[in-house]
Design an enzyme around this catalytic site. Structure first.
Site, mmCIF file in Angstrom:
data_model
loop_
_atom_site.group_PDB
_atom_site.id
_atom_site.type_symbol
_atom_site.label_atom_id
_atom_site.label_comp_id
_atom_site.label_asym_id
_atom_site.label_seq_id
_atom_site.Cartn_x
_atom_site.Cartn_y
_atom_site.Cartn_z
ATOM 1 N N LYS A 1 26.456 46.951 1.277
ATOM 2 C CA LYS A 1 26.763 45.661 0.664
ATOM 3 C C LYS A 1 26.870 45.777 -0.857
ATOM 4 O O LYS A 1 27.654 45.059 -1.492
ATOM 5 C CB LYS A 1 25.707 44.624 1.071
ATOM 6 C CG LYS A 1 25.747 44.285 2.565
ATOM 7 C CD LYS A 1 27.094 43.713 2.985
ATOM 8 C CE LYS A 1 27.107 43.201 4.407
ATOM 9 N NZ LYS A 1 28.376 42.553 4.771
ATOM 10 N N TYR B 1 22.233 49.271 4.963
ATOM 11 C CA TYR B 1 22.809 47.930 4.807
ATOM 12 C C TYR B 1 22.942 47.581 3.324
ATOM 13 O O TYR B 1 23.984 47.097 2.868
ATOM 14 C CB TYR B 1 21.936 46.920 5.551
ATOM 15 C CG TYR B 1 22.534 45.540 5.666
ATOM 16 C CD1 TYR B 1 23.654 45.309 6.458
ATOM 17 C CD2 TYR B 1 21.979 44.462 4.978
ATOM 18 C CE1 TYR B 1 24.207 44.039 6.560
ATOM 19 C CE2 TYR B 1 22.517 43.190 5.081
ATOM 20 C CZ TYR B 1 23.628 42.979 5.874
ATOM 21 O OH TYR B 1 24.172 41.717 5.972
HETATM 22 P P1 NAP Z 1 27.628 38.070 13.460
HETATM 23 O O1 NAP Z 1 27.406 36.712 13.991
HETATM 24 O O2 NAP Z 1 27.016 39.242 14.138
HETATM 25 O O3 NAP Z 1 29.200 38.299 13.289
HETATM 26 C C1 NAP Z 1 29.732 39.525 12.869
HETATM 27 C C2 NAP Z 1 30.955 39.815 13.695
HETATM 28 O O4 NAP Z 1 31.536 41.062 13.239
HETATM 29 C C3 NAP Z 1 30.619 39.994 15.185
HETATM 30 O O5 NAP Z 1 31.505 39.263 15.978
HETATM 31 C C4 NAP Z 1 30.786 41.475 15.371
HETATM 32 O O6 NAP Z 1 31.166 41.853 16.668
HETATM 33 C C5 NAP Z 1 31.906 41.776 14.392
HETATM 34 N N1 NAP Z 1 32.045 43.197 14.175
HETATM 35 C C6 NAP Z 1 31.075 44.147 14.172
HETATM 36 N N2 NAP Z 1 31.607 45.356 14.002
HETATM 37 C C7 NAP Z 1 32.943 45.187 13.921
HETATM 38 C C8 NAP Z 1 34.034 46.071 13.765
HETATM 39 N N3 NAP Z 1 33.856 47.391 13.661
HETATM 40 N N4 NAP Z 1 35.283 45.560 13.726
HETATM 41 C C9 NAP Z 1 35.475 44.234 13.836
HETATM 42 N N5 NAP Z 1 34.492 43.345 13.977
HETATM 43 C C10 NAP Z 1 33.235 43.807 14.020
HETATM 44 O O7 NAP Z 1 27.086 38.154 11.956
HETATM 45 P P2 NAP Z 1 27.236 37.136 10.717
HETATM 46 O O8 NAP Z 1 25.868 36.753 10.328
HETATM 47 O O9 NAP Z 1 28.259 36.116 10.959
HETATM 48 O O10 NAP Z 1 27.740 38.170 9.619
HETATM 49 C C11 NAP Z 1 28.986 38.041 8.973
HETATM 50 C C12 NAP Z 1 28.893 38.780 7.653
HETATM 51 O O11 NAP Z 1 27.924 38.123 6.839
HETATM 52 C C13 NAP Z 1 28.419 40.233 7.806
HETATM 53 O O12 NAP Z 1 29.164 41.049 6.929
HETATM 54 C C14 NAP Z 1 26.970 40.170 7.394
HETATM 55 O O13 NAP Z 1 26.530 41.401 6.862
HETATM 56 C C15 NAP Z 1 27.027 39.082 6.337
HETATM 57 N N6 NAP Z 1 25.739 38.445 6.076
HETATM 58 C C16 NAP Z 1 25.117 37.687 7.024
HETATM 59 C C17 NAP Z 1 23.884 37.114 6.722
HETATM 60 C C18 NAP Z 1 23.135 36.267 7.692
HETATM 61 O O14 NAP Z 1 22.007 35.870 7.379
HETATM 62 N N7 NAP Z 1 23.651 35.959 8.851
HETATM 63 C C19 NAP Z 1 23.310 37.306 5.450
HETATM 64 C C20 NAP Z 1 23.977 38.078 4.537
HETATM 65 C C21 NAP Z 1 25.199 38.640 4.842
HETATM 66 P P3 NAP Z 1 30.004 42.281 17.715
HETATM 67 O O15 NAP Z 1 29.165 41.075 17.931
HETATM 68 O O16 NAP Z 1 30.800 42.716 18.906
HETATM 69 O O17 NAP Z 1 29.254 43.404 17.048
#
Ligand code: NAP
Length: 249
Positions: free
Chosen positions: A158, A154
Site C-alpha cells: 500500500k 500489506y
Molecule cells: P473485499 O471486499 O475483499 O473486495 C476486494 C475484491 O478484490 C474481492 O472481490 C476480491 O476477490 C478482489 N480481488 C482479489 N484479488 C484479485 C485479483 N487478483 N484480481 C481481481 N480482483 C481481485 O475488500 P475491500 O475491503 O472492499 O477492499 C477493497 C480495497 O480497499 C483493497 O485494496 C483493500 O486493501 C482496501 N482497503 C480496505 C479497507 C477495509 O477496511 N475494508 C481498509 C483499507 C484499505 P476475492 O473475494 O475473490 O478474493
C-alpha cells in the site's frame, strides 16, 4: 445516495468490483449515469455487481495481477462500453503474519495483486485516458501511511500504491489525466476477515488501530471516490486522501 449524474456519458473501469468498496464504487458510478466495466477475480460476484448496478454495466472476470488478462479486459471494455475515462482500482488482498514465518508466496501474491495489479490496470487504461482526458483513483490504506504490526507485505504494497499514484500524477499532470489515492481504514467489508492475528500475535500491538469513530461503510468511501473522480475533483491530482476516522492523525 447519488444526487447527480456526474458520470453521464462516461465509461468507468472499477477493479475489485465483486465485493466491498469496489462493488459500492461501481454502484455509485452507475447510479450517477456512468457505464461501468466491473473487473474482479471470480465471475459470479462481479456479474451480480454488474446486474445490480445497471446502466449498461458489464462484468469482466479478470486477475489484475495478470498483464495479458488486464490488457484484454480493458480493451474489451473499451470496445463494448466506449472509451474509459474513469479508473478506480479497488482489487486488493491482505493477511497478517509474523514476518519471520511469512511464506514467500504470500508476500509475492500481496505485492502482485495490490501493487503490480494497480500498475497493470493503470498502464492498460492510460492510452484511453490520454485520448481525451480522465482520472485514476487508486485505493491504498492507512497501512500505506503507517506501520501496522504483522502487516509487512500489506503495508509495503500500500505504501507502493501511494508512491505509484504520486509518480503517475506527476507524469501525466499536464496531459489531462489526474491520479489520486484514497487511503481507507476500518471499512466494514469481507476483507477484514483476512486480517486475523497470527498465532501468538499480541492484540495490544493493534490497539492503536482503533479510533472513537469506529468503522465506516463502503458507500461512504464510494461517495468520496465519486467526488474525486468526477469533474468536481478537477483541481485534485497527486492527492493522498485518508478516510480512516482519524487513524493516521
Ligand atoms: P473485499 O471486499 O475483499 O473486495 C476486494 C475484491 O478484490 C474481492 O472481490 C476480491 O476477490 C478482489 N480481488 C482479489 N484479488 C484479485 C485479483 N487478483 N484480481 C481481481 N480482483 C481481485 O475488500 P475491500 O475491503 O472492499 O477492499 C477493497 C480495497 O480497499 C483493497 O485494496 C483493500 O486493501 C482496501 N482497503 C480496505 C479497507 C477495509 O477496511 N475494508 C481498509 C483499507 C484499505 P476475492 O473475494 O475473490 O478474493
Amino acid at each position: 445516495m447519488a444526487t447527480s449524474l456526474r458520470f453521464a456519458g462516461r465509461t468507468a473501469i472499477v477493479t475489485g468490483a465483486g465485493s466491498g468498496l469496489g462493488r459500492a464504487v461501481a454502484a455509485r458510478i452507475a447510479a450517477e449515469g456512468g457505464k461501468v466495466a466491473c473487473l474482479d477475480l471470480a465471475a459470479g460476484p462481479v456479474q451480480e455487481t454488474a446486474r445490480d448496478a445497471g446502466g449498461g454495466a458489464r462484468a469482466y472476470p479478470t486477475d489484475v495481477s495478470d498483464p495479458a488478462a488486464v490488457q484484454a479486459a480493458i480493451e474489451s471494455a473499451a470496445h463494448d462500453l466506449g472509451r474509459p475515462s474513469v479508473v478506480v482500482t479497488c482489487a486488493g488482498i491482505g493477511k497478517f503474519a509474523h514476518t519471520v514465518d511469512m511464506p514467500f508466496a504470500d508476500w509475492s501474491r500481496i505485492i502482485a495483486v495490490n501493487l503490480t495489479g494497480t500498475f497493470l490496470v493503470a498502464r492498460a487504461a492510460l492510452p484511453h485516458l490520454l485520448d481525451g482526458g480522465g482520472s485514476i483513483t487508486t485505493i491504498a490504506s492507512n497501512a500505506g501511511l503507517q506501520g501496522v504490526p504483522y502487516g509487512a507485505a500489506y503495508c509495503a504494497s500500500k505504501g507502493g500504491v501511494i508512491q505509484l499514484t504520486r509518480a503517475l500524477a506527476a507524469e501525466f499532470l499536464d496531459r489531462g489525466v489526474r491520479v489520486n489515492c484514497v487511503a481507507p481504514g476500518g471499512i466494514k467489508t469481507p476483507l477484514q476477515r483476512a486480517f486475523e492475528l497470527p498465532p501468538g500475535g499480541d492484540p495490544e500491538h493493534l490497539r492503536r488501530l482503533m479510533t472513537p469513530l469506529g468503522r465506516s461503510k463502503p458507500e461512504e468511501v464510494a461517495a468520496l471516490v465519486a467526488f474525486i473522480a468526477s469533474d468536481e475533483g478537477r483541481y485534485m491530482s497527486g492527492a493522498i486522501v485518508p478516510f480512516d476516522g482519524g487513524l493516521t492523525i
